[in-house]
Design a protein around this motif. Structure first.
Motif, PDB file in Angstrom:
ATOM      1  N   ILE A  83      -0.446  20.323  -1.660  1.00  0.00           N
ATOM      2  CA  ILE A  83       0.123  19.971  -0.363  1.00  0.00           C
ATOM      3  C   ILE A  83      -0.729  18.926   0.332  1.00  0.00           C
ATOM      4  O   ILE A  83      -0.242  17.898   0.786  1.00  0.00           O
ATOM      5  N   LYS A  84      -2.015  19.182   0.362  1.00  0.00           N
ATOM      6  CA  LYS A  84      -2.918  18.222   0.981  1.00  0.00           C
ATOM      7  C   LYS A  84      -2.863  16.874   0.266  1.00  0.00           C
ATOM      8  O   LYS A  84      -2.923  15.824   0.898  1.00  0.00           O
ATOM      9  N   GLU A  85      -2.767  16.949  -1.045  1.00  0.00           N
ATOM     10  CA  GLU A  85      -2.700  15.717  -1.826  1.00  0.00           C
ATOM     11  C   GLU A  85      -1.485  14.891  -1.438  1.00  0.00           C
ATOM     12  O   GLU A  85      -1.565  13.682  -1.265  1.00  0.00           O
ATOM     13  N   GLU A  86      -0.366  15.590  -1.302  1.00  0.00           N
ATOM     14  CA  GLU A  86       0.866  14.903  -0.940  1.00  0.00           C
ATOM     15  C   GLU A  86       0.739  14.236   0.430  1.00  0.00           C
ATOM     16  O   GLU A  86       1.131  13.093   0.631  1.00  0.00           O
ATOM     17  N   ILE A  87       0.135  14.950   1.367  1.00  0.00           N
ATOM     18  CA  ILE A  87      -0.042  14.379   2.705  1.00  0.00           C
ATOM     19  C   ILE A  87      -0.955  13.157   2.627  1.00  0.00           C
ATOM     20  O   ILE A  87      -0.669  12.096   3.181  1.00  0.00           O
ATOM     21  N   ARG A  88      -2.022  13.323   1.885  1.00  0.00           N
ATOM     22  CA  ARG A  88      -2.982  12.239   1.750  1.00  0.00           C
ATOM     23  C   ARG A  88      -2.308  10.985   1.175  1.00  0.00           C
ATOM     24  O   ARG A  88      -2.500   9.880   1.656  1.00  0.00           O
ATOM     25  N   ARG A  89      -1.532  11.209   0.143  1.00  0.00           N
ATOM     26  CA  ARG A  89      -0.870  10.067  -0.487  1.00  0.00           C
ATOM     27  C   ARG A  89       0.109   9.396   0.464  1.00  0.00           C
ATOM     28  O   ARG A  89       0.209   8.179   0.497  1.00  0.00           O
ATOM     29  N   SER A  90       0.778  10.223   1.253  1.00  0.00           N
ATOM     30  CA  SER A  90       1.752   9.629   2.176  1.00  0.00           C
ATOM     31  C   SER A  90       1.038   8.793   3.244  1.00  0.00           C
ATOM     32  O   SER A  90       1.537   7.771   3.682  1.00  0.00           O
ATOM     33  N   ILE A  91      -0.155   9.229   3.618  1.00  0.00           N
ATOM     34  CA  ILE A  91      -0.926   8.450   4.592  1.00  0.00           C
ATOM     35  C   ILE A  91      -1.361   7.133   3.965  1.00  0.00           C
ATOM     36  O   ILE A  91      -1.280   6.069   4.576  1.00  0.00           O
ATOM     37  N   GLU A  92      -1.800   7.220   2.735  1.00  0.00           N
ATOM     38  CA  GLU A  92      -2.245   6.010   2.058  1.00  0.00           C
ATOM     39  C   GLU A  92      -1.113   4.988   1.931  1.00  0.00           C
ATOM     40  O   GLU A  92      -1.335   3.787   2.114  1.00  0.00           O
ATOM     41  N   ARG A  93       0.070   5.495   1.639  1.00  0.00           N
ATOM     42  CA  ARG A  93       1.219   4.578   1.540  1.00  0.00           C
ATOM     43  C   ARG A  93       1.459   3.890   2.881  1.00  0.00           C
ATOM     44  O   ARG A  93       1.690   2.681   2.941  1.00  0.00           O
ATOM     45  N   ALA A  94       1.364   4.653   3.947  1.00  0.00           N
ATOM     46  CA  ALA A  94       1.602   4.088   5.273  1.00  0.00           C
ATOM     47  C   ALA A  94       0.529   3.077   5.637  1.00  0.00           C
ATOM     48  O   ALA A  94       0.801   2.042   6.256  1.00  0.00           O
ATOM     49  N   LEU A  95      -0.712   3.369   5.239  1.00  0.00           N
ATOM     50  CA  LEU A  95      -1.804   2.434   5.522  1.00  0.00           C
ATOM     51  C   LEU A  95      -1.578   1.116   4.794  1.00  0.00           C
ATOM     52  O   LEU A  95      -1.835   0.041   5.328  1.00  0.00           O
ATOM     53  N   LYS A  96      -1.087   1.243   3.594  1.00  0.00           N
ATOM     54  CA  LYS A  96      -0.808   0.051   2.807  1.00  0.00           C
ATOM     55  C   LYS A  96       0.236  -0.805   3.513  1.00  0.00           C
ATOM     56  O   LYS A  96       0.140  -2.016   3.583  1.00  0.00           O
ATOM     57  N   LYS A  97       1.198  -0.110   4.057  1.00  0.00           N
ATOM     58  CA  LYS A  97       2.305  -0.792   4.706  1.00  0.00           C
ATOM     59  C   LYS A  97       1.827  -1.611   5.910  1.00  0.00           C
ATOM     60  O   LYS A  97       2.309  -2.709   6.150  1.00  0.00           O
ATOM     61  N   ILE A  98       0.870  -1.057   6.650  1.00  0.00           N
ATOM     62  CA  ILE A  98       0.361  -1.847   7.773  1.00  0.00           C
ATOM     63  C   ILE A  98      -0.861  -2.664   7.360  1.00  0.00           C
ATOM     64  O   ILE A  98      -1.648  -3.107   8.172  1.00  0.00           O
ATOM     65  N   LYS A  99      -1.012  -2.798   6.062  1.00  0.00           N
ATOM     66  CA  LYS A  99      -2.006  -3.708   5.480  1.00  0.00           C
ATOM     67  C   LYS A  99      -3.444  -3.350   5.815  1.00  0.00           C
ATOM     68  O   LYS A  99      -4.279  -4.207   6.053  1.00  0.00           O
ATOM     69  N   VAL A 100      -3.724  -2.084   5.864  1.00  0.00           N
ATOM     70  CA  VAL A 100      -5.113  -1.648   6.019  1.00  0.00           C
ATOM     71  C   VAL A 100      -5.633  -1.354   4.628  1.00  0.00           C
ATOM     72  O   VAL A 100      -5.034  -0.575   3.883  1.00  0.00           O
ATOM     73  N   LYS A 101      -6.718  -2.019   4.275  1.00  0.00           N
ATOM     74  CA  LYS A 101      -7.230  -1.815   2.928  1.00  0.00           C
ATOM     75  C   LYS A 101      -8.466  -0.936   2.913  1.00  0.00           C
ATOM     76  O   LYS A 101      -8.679  -0.140   2.016  1.00  0.00           O
TER      77      LYS A 101
END
Length: 545
Positions: free
Chosen positions: A3-21
RNA sequence: GCGCCUGUAGCUCAGUAUGGAUAGAGCAUCGGAUUUCUAAUCCGACGGUCGCAGGUUCGAAUCCUGCCGGGCGCGCCA
């Protein structure tokens, strides 16, 4: 945890979207307030400076972009810069099904990947019985070992016996004096002798069994006799405390096999030894210790440190990936010199961890109980175990951070009252057992989980329990991360509390068959987690009280 | 004197690793709950200058410095 992994991944996807590396590790915490969801992250605070926006703005934007699996997360929300995640009912139910399916294995994992860890524990000098303080170290170490095993490490528990040296000689002299005393001879008690009552008892046993025929025996005989008697006592005490030692390593064996000379040779080769004033010194100050240490004394005898270096080098040679030493805080002065020696010999710093536990302050109804080993004024582990019970003792010893000075009140521990958290947790388990017993009497059985409608679990009390159950594997894993065990008892108490609350407000066995089934599944889940947690602590889960 | 640990509610302690939401438990105290699967239970109230003083920071119980209190350790003892 997935569950935590899924949340983490979803955050990472969103960060990518706003171009935070660049961003730090995403931490998911359990918020204190229920209204803040099941998990939350403070990632927006870290990004504020770089993005030149307020955490609130960033969090708001991210909260919109974060799209975790809708089957797991029902809602993502921003409050005051935090991003909060709310679990779906479905994921709570899925977790309960997991618990029922995995049973004993719920909470276990493969994090350790089968790596070999050795835990050196207790290692009390065989000059007297274990006292209460040693019990704390033993309970702590054993629990940590259980946890490491649960997350997939291969663990060996070892006890190192310092069976040679001046102390053993003093032990022999002391026994001899006691023995001769019993035979009616005038003897002067040795200056550094062990005055404890236990030596009188050993002397009496010797006399009862063999009479006076050892009157003229050398010190070595008495040393040997006292040593084996005491070691046997220690072994029994540990066994009765529920602690299984896999390996007993004797200092004398290391000497016999020439391991000590070998280590010294290694140190010498690397230029860490030098002679001064007739003694051999280890240049430990170059490696973080406050000063250099003597390895071989002027008279040619070796110091304790010399054996210890050889001992630890031997451990490495035995192929462990990682070494953990559990030491009483009174040994903290030796940490740096041993670490210095290990790095001198080329072993990476991370591969040896030394965890200290603070000593136990024993009291009885608020009044302190004095302790001194040499004078023989101490309370043994055995005595306390007999007085308060093994399980209570283990629970109390693991309840606090090993760094905190433990206050242990004998009267308090004995009380079968709300003051005693052990019974509180055990009682929750007994109540659950009782429900199942009653169900059986009434010929009601829990159906297969697939045939139970868990959606019927919808009261706040039931939800709270489900939310707590989901945390257990994380709690276990966190213990490994910081080499502490006290979050297990704390968690169990919290779970027991949620259960008791539920129990007081709702009935499990009722006319409503569907609801009864769902609740049976729920409390069975609680029972499993309580048992698994108690097992880590080495404590039995009682069926009735 | 130096070093390690520690100081959070009346008491015992979480929280400190990785700074983040109105600082959390248990016990004690006070008030209430039981025709039900175990009252060793539950519900509520009361209770805090996070040792003190500075500093860093948008933000400190958490990081830094100094001071104070408690424990332990400072041997060519083991």
């Amino acid at each position: 945890m997935e569950i935590k992994e899924e949340i983490r991944r979803s955050i990472e996807r969103a960060l990518k979207k706003i171009k935070v590396k660049k961003y730090p590790e995403i931490l998911l915490e359990r918020p204190q307030e229920r209204e803040h969801g099941d998990f939350s992250t403070n990632i927006a605070f870290f990004l504020a400076k770089e993005l030149r926006k307020t955490p609130q703005e960033i969090a708001k934007r991210l909260a919109e972009d974060i799209r975790p699996d809708p089957e797991i997360i029902e809602k993502v929300e921003e409050t005051k810069g935090f991003i909060n995640f709310f679990l779906t009912e479905e994921s709570l139910f899925k977790n309960l099904i997991q618990i029922l399916k995995r049973e004993k294995d719920y909470g276990r994992s493969e994090l350790g990947k089968g790596e070999r860890i050795q835990i050196e524990m207790v290692s009390v000098n065989p000059t007297g019985p274990l006292h209460v303080g040693h019990g704390r170290g033993a309970a702590f170490a054993d629990t940590l070992a259980n946890i490491l095993e649960a997350v997939g490490y291969q663990v060996e528990r070892e006890y190192y016996i310092n069976d040679i040296g001046t102390q053993m000689e003093n032990l022999g002299k002391s026994l001899r004096a006691r023995y001769l005393e019993l035979l009616g001879e005038e003897v002067e008690f040795p200056e550094y002798g062990y005055q404890g009552e236990y030596l009188v008892k050993i002397a009496r046993r010797l006399k009862d069994r063999e009479g006076n025929k050892h009157r003229k025996e050398k010190i070595e005989f008495f040393t040997q006799y006292a040593h084996s008697d005491i070691i046997e006592g220690i072994k029994r005490a540990l066994k009765d405390f529920g602690i299984g030692i896999d390996s007993w390593k004797k200092e004398s064996d290391l000497r016999k096999k020439g391991k000590v000379e070998e280590s010294l040779k290694n140190l010498k080769k690397k230029g860490y030894l030098y002679e001064k004033e007739g003694a051999l010194w280890f240049r430990s100050s170059q490696l973080g210790d406050e000063k250099d240490r003597v390895i071989k004394k002027k008279d040619g005898s070796l110091t304790y440190l010399a054996s210890d270096i050889a001992y630890h080098e031997d451990k490495f040679k035995r192929g462990f990936d990682h070494l953990i030493n559990i030491w009483g805080a009174d040994h903290h002065g030796y940490v740096e010199r041993l670490r210095a020696a290990m790095s001198a010999l080329g072993h990476p710093k991370e591969s040896l961890d030394i965890i200290l536990y603070q000593l136990v302050k024993l009291s009885r109804s608020g009044r302190p109980v004095a302790m001194s080993t040499r004078k023989g004024e101490f309370i043994t582990l055995r005595e306390v175990m007999d007085e308060v019970g093994r399980d209570v003792l283990r629970f109390f010893f693991c309840m606090r951070s090993s760094y905190s000075h433990l206050d242990f009140d004998l009267e308090l521990a004995k009380k079968e009252s709300p003051e005693n958290p052990v019974y509180y947790v055990e009682y929750a388990h007994a109540r659950i057992s009782s429900i199942f017993k009653k169900a059986k009497e009434r010929k009601r059985k829990r159906r297969k989980i697939q045939k139970i409608d868990l959606k019927l679990l919808h009261t706040p009390e039931e939800k709270n329990i489900l939310r707590l159950l989901i945390l257990f594997p994380d709690i276990v894993a966190s213990c490994v991360q910081n080499y502490q065990v006290h979050s297990i008892p704390n968690y169990l108490r919290e779970l027991a509390s949620e259960f008791h609350t539920f129990y007081n407000r709702h009935r499990v066995l009722s006319e409503d068959e569907g609801l009864t089934q769902a609740r049976l599944a729920l409390v069975e889940g609680v029972g499993i987690v309580l048992r698994n947690g108690l097992r880590l602590l080495g404590i039995a889960a009682p069926e009735k009280m």
